[in-house]
Design a protein around this motif. Structure first.
Motif, PDB file in Angstrom:
ATOM      1  N   VAL A 138      30.526  46.078  19.433  1.00 43.18           N
ATOM      2  CA  VAL A 138      31.782  45.334  19.532  1.00 43.18           C
ATOM      3  C   VAL A 138      32.591  45.636  18.282  1.00 43.18           C
ATOM      4  CG1 VAL A 138      32.854  43.063  19.703  1.00 43.18           C
ATOM      5  CG2 VAL A 138      30.705  43.498  20.905  1.00 43.18           C
ATOM      6  N   ALA A 139      33.786  46.146  18.456  1.00 42.64           N
ATOM      7  CA  ALA A 139      34.611  46.550  17.314  1.00 42.64           C
ATOM      8  C   ALA A 139      34.829  45.393  16.351  1.00 42.64           C
ATOM      9  CB  ALA A 139      35.948  47.080  17.809  1.00 42.64           C
ATOM     10  N   ARG A 140      34.690  45.652  15.059  1.00 41.93           N
ATOM     11  CA  ARG A 140      34.837  44.619  14.041  1.00 41.93           C
ATOM     12  C   ARG A 140      36.281  44.164  13.854  1.00 41.93           C
ATOM     13  NH1 ARG A 140      31.193  43.295  10.121  1.00 41.93           N
ATOM     14  NH2 ARG A 140      29.126  44.241  10.195  1.00 41.93           N
ATOM     15  N   GLY A 141      37.236  45.012  14.153  1.00 44.83           N
ATOM     16  CA  GLY A 141      38.622  44.681  13.863  1.00 44.83           C
ATOM     17  C   GLY A 141      39.254  43.661  14.789  1.00 44.83           C
ATOM     18  N   GLN A 142      38.516  43.160  15.758  1.00 46.85           N
ATOM     19  CA  GLN A 142      39.064  42.194  16.703  1.00 46.85           C
ATOM     20  C   GLN A 142      38.966  40.772  16.147  1.00 46.85           C
ATOM     21  OE1 GLN A 142      37.865  43.036  20.999  1.00 46.85           O
ATOM     22  NE2 GLN A 142      36.192  44.002  19.869  1.00 46.85           N
ATOM     23  N   HIS A 143      39.750  39.880  16.758  1.00 49.60           N
ATOM     24  CA  HIS A 143      39.627  38.465  16.442  1.00 49.60           C
ATOM     25  C   HIS A 143      38.223  38.005  16.807  1.00 49.60           C
ATOM     26  CE1 HIS A 143      40.309  34.116  16.518  1.00 49.60           C
ATOM     27  NE2 HIS A 143      41.464  34.327  15.905  1.00 49.60           N
ATOM     28  N   ALA A 144      37.693  37.018  16.076  1.00 52.61           N
ATOM     29  CA  ALA A 144      36.343  36.520  16.317  1.00 52.61           C
ATOM     30  C   ALA A 144      36.159  36.044  17.753  1.00 52.61           C
ATOM     31  CB  ALA A 144      36.023  35.390  15.343  1.00 52.61           C
ATOM     32  N   ILE A 145      37.173  35.433  18.331  1.00 51.94           N
ATOM     33  CA  ILE A 145      37.074  34.964  19.718  1.00 51.94           C
ATOM     34  C   ILE A 145      36.845  36.142  20.655  1.00 51.94           C
ATOM     35  CG2 ILE A 145      38.372  33.921  21.631  1.00 51.94           C
ATOM     36  CD1 ILE A 145      39.752  32.144  19.557  1.00 51.94           C
ATOM     37  N   ALA A 146      37.598  37.216  20.465  1.00 52.60           N
ATOM     38  CA  ALA A 146      37.460  38.396  21.317  1.00 52.60           C
ATOM     39  C   ALA A 146      36.080  39.021  21.171  1.00 52.60           C
ATOM     40  CB  ALA A 146      38.545  39.409  20.979  1.00 52.60           C
ATOM     41  N   ARG A 147      35.523  39.017  19.969  1.00 48.13           N
ATOM     42  CA  ARG A 147      34.189  39.577  19.757  1.00 48.13           C
ATOM     43  C   ARG A 147      33.136  38.779  20.523  1.00 48.13           C
ATOM     44  NH1 ARG A 147      32.427  42.631  15.688  1.00 48.13           N
ATOM     45  NH2 ARG A 147      30.894  41.089  14.994  1.00 48.13           N
ATOM     46  N   ASN A 148      33.210  37.460  20.444  1.00 49.59           N
ATOM     47  CA  ASN A 148      32.242  36.626  21.159  1.00 49.59           C
ATOM     48  C   ASN A 148      32.358  36.820  22.665  1.00 49.59           C
ATOM     49  OD1 ASN A 148      31.308  35.464  18.742  1.00 49.59           O
ATOM     50  ND2 ASN A 148      32.869  33.863  18.806  1.00 49.59           N
ATOM     51  N   ARG A 149      33.585  36.898  23.152  1.00 43.63           N
ATOM     52  CA  ARG A 149      33.790  37.057  24.597  1.00 43.63           C
ATOM     53  C   ARG A 149      33.338  38.439  25.069  1.00 43.63           C
ATOM     54  NH1 ARG A 149      39.614  35.312  26.416  1.00 43.63           N
ATOM     55  NH2 ARG A 149      38.528  34.918  28.400  1.00 43.63           N
ATOM     56  N   ALA A 150      33.480  39.439  24.218  1.00 40.59           N
ATOM     57  CA  ALA A 150      33.014  40.783  24.578  1.00 40.59           C
ATOM     58  C   ALA A 150      31.493  40.802  24.722  1.00 40.59           C
ATOM     59  CB  ALA A 150      33.459  41.799  23.520  1.00 40.59           C
ATOM     60  N   LEU A 151      30.800  40.062  23.871  1.00 45.08           N
ATOM     61  CA  LEU A 151      29.351  39.954  23.995  1.00 45.08           C
ATOM     62  C   LEU A 151      28.979  39.306  25.327  1.00 45.08           C
ATOM     63  CD1 LEU A 151      26.547  40.286  22.690  1.00 45.08           C
ATOM     64  CD2 LEU A 151      26.868  38.032  21.651  1.00 45.08           C
ATOM     65  N   GLY A 152      29.713  38.246  25.694  1.00 40.34           N
ATOM     66  CA  GLY A 152      29.459  37.593  26.975  1.00 40.34           C
ATOM     67  C   GLY A 152      29.717  38.490  28.164  1.00 40.34           C
ATOM     68  N   ARG A 153      30.744  39.302  28.076  1.00 38.40           N
ATOM     69  CA  ARG A 153      31.041  40.226  29.172  1.00 38.40           C
ATOM     70  C   ARG A 153      29.918  41.238  29.343  1.00 38.40           C
ATOM     71  NH1 ARG A 153      36.779  42.924  29.115  1.00 38.40           N
ATOM     72  NH2 ARG A 153      36.101  43.469  27.014  1.00 38.40           N
ATOM     73  N   ALA A 154      29.409  41.777  28.236  1.00 41.86           N
ATOM     74  CA  ALA A 154      28.340  42.759  28.323  1.00 41.86           C
ATOM     75  C   ALA A 154      27.056  42.146  28.865  1.00 41.86           C
ATOM     76  CB  ALA A 154      28.084  43.366  26.940  1.00 41.86           C
ATOM     77  N   ALA A 155      26.774  40.908  28.452  1.00 41.53           N
ATOM     78  CA  ALA A 155      25.510  40.291  28.832  1.00 41.53           C
ATOM     79  C   ALA A 155      25.549  39.639  30.200  1.00 41.53           C
ATOM     80  CB  ALA A 155      25.123  39.242  27.784  1.00 41.53           C
ATOM     81  N   CYS A 156      26.680  39.046  30.561  1.00 46.69           N
ATOM     82  CA  CYS A 156      26.717  38.164  31.739  1.00 46.69           C
ATOM     83  C   CYS A 156      27.840  38.473  32.709  1.00 46.69           C
ATOM     84  CB  CYS A 156      26.836  36.706  31.284  1.00 46.69           C
ATOM     85  SG  CYS A 156      25.592  36.227  30.080  1.00 46.69           S
ATOM     86  N   GLY A 157      28.580  39.549  32.479  1.00 48.65           N
ATOM     87  CA  GLY A 157      29.627  39.928  33.416  1.00 48.65           C
ATOM     88  C   GLY A 157      30.817  39.005  33.445  1.00 48.65           C
ATOM     89  N   THR A 158      31.098  38.314  32.345  1.00 47.23           N
ATOM     90  CA  THR A 158      32.224  37.381  32.304  1.00 47.23           C
ATOM     91  C   THR A 158      33.540  38.136  32.164  1.00 47.23           C
ATOM     92  OG1 THR A 158      31.930  37.153  29.905  1.00 47.23           O
ATOM     93  CG2 THR A 158      30.858  35.520  31.310  1.00 47.23           C
ATOM     94  N   ASP A 159      34.624  37.439  32.469  1.00 53.54           N
ATOM     95  CA  ASP A 159      35.973  37.984  32.319  1.00 53.54           C
ATOM     96  C   ASP A 159      36.463  37.643  30.919  1.00 53.54           C
ATOM     97  OD1 ASP A 159      38.584  38.775  32.406  1.00 53.54           O
ATOM     98  OD2 ASP A 159      39.156  37.550  34.139  1.00 53.54           O
TER      99      ASP A 159
END
Length: 333
Positions: A138-159
């Motif tokens: 997950v790219a470091r330059g993103q907002h913290a919210i976007a980083r957390n949500r990207a982890l959720g998308r990879a793990a659980c298929g979230t939007d």
């Protein structure tokens, strides 16, 4: 063991702002998996925050700092065993470590299920990745919210592409003193920060409060410790119609923040909490890049300043006017 559907575990133990930035992940999980239940592992001092999220089923607390002070105490081992027992009471469909630290990865291992976290290039402590079942880039330059949500998308298929939903349900204001303090239009000034480099000069707070009073808003100020309370009372001494709230729990603070006409605060957890609760919020940044942790929420917000770029009173007042006008236009039929 619960058999009512899948369970997910979010591991985000601190700090307050970081916890707030993980709330949209819980909302994403609830939207993608509406029958699932969501647990949250967190330090006891911040446990009130995920408890305000309507989709979080269980909040499991740890007290690492307190345990370290008394590692051989019977109470420490009793609490540690209780936390582990809660985590192992069922198997999780996914364990999401948003903290990215070695200690959070260790605690994630107490639970049963596949563990997801940031990869070596993405985690705050690369050694943590050795304890994950799956490590996500997950790219470091993103907002913290976007980083957390990207982890959720990879793990659980979230939007993770929709606007972040924080899911907080503010409690009512309770107690005669608090009801009286919030009975007329008010602004909240969050003027304390853990680091001196985060702070805004007192004369600017007083100038800001004077302009807010002229527009019909009294100023409410919070303090989280005895030392902060002393400093806040000194600061408020130069502000007409200011009220320094007695020290209280997060539930009470949240109830007040949610009802503020506007919140102006430093780069602290309470400022992020205010925005997440839907209060129009201005964030004052003096030593950090707001692109990474800027103030955001369902109501209009603004983040001013940056590294070695403390904003002026005029800039903050202009942002206040803009945010209040935008909030009023949203309320208009």
């Amino acid at each position: 063991m619960d058999t009512g559907g899948e369970r997910f575990l979010i591991v985000k133990t601190s700090s307050m702002g970081d916890v707030v930035h993980a709330l949209p992940l819980a909302s994403d999980l609830a939207r993608r998996h509406p029958q699932a239940r969501i647990d949250w592992l967190i330090k006891e001092s911040f446990a009130a925050i995920p408890r305000l999220h309507g989709a979080v089923d269980r909040v499991i607390t740890v007290a690492v700092r307190r345990w370290r002070r008394a590692p051989f105490a019977a109470a420490t081992w009793r609490e540690l065993r209780a936390a582990k027992a809660q985590l192992r009471a069922q198997r999780y469909a996914a364990i999401l470590d948003c903290q990215g630290l070695l200690k959070s990865a260790v605690m994630a291992r107490w639970a049963r299920g596949p563990r997801w976290g940031f990869d070596r290039a993405s985690a705050r402590e690369p050694l943590a990745t050795l304890l994950y079942t799956h490590a996500v880039a997950v790219a470091r330059g993103q907002h913290a919210i976007a980083r957390n949500r990207a982890l959720g998308r990879a793990a659980c298929g979230t939007d993770a592409d929709t606007a972040p939903a924080f899911g907080l349900q503010a409690p009512p204001v309770a107690g005669a003193e608090w009801i009286e303090a919030t009975s007329r239009p008010f602004a909240v000034l969050l003027s304390n920060a853990s680091r001196a480099s985060k702070r805004w000069p007192d004369d600017r707070w007083r100038a800001l409060a004077g302009e807010l009073q002229a527009s019909g808003l009294r100023s409410l100020l919070f303090a989280g410790s005895a030392a902060e309370e002393q400093e806040t009372r000194r600061r408020a001494g130069g502000i007409a119609d200011a009220w320094v709230a007695p020290r209280c729990g997060i539930d009470t603070v949240a109830a007040v923040l949610a009802r503020a006409r506007i919140v102006v605060g430093l780069d602290t957890g309470l400022s992020h909490l205010a925005a997440a609760l839907g209060a129009p919020t201005i964030g004052i940044f003096c030593d950090y890049d707001p692109r990474l942790v800027g103030i955001t929420g369902p109501s209009p917000c603004a983040s001013l300043g940056g590294v070695d770029a403390s904003p002026t009173v005029e800039a903050v007042l202009a942002a206040v006017d803009e945010v209040l006008a935008s909030a009023a236009s949203r309320r208009a039929p």
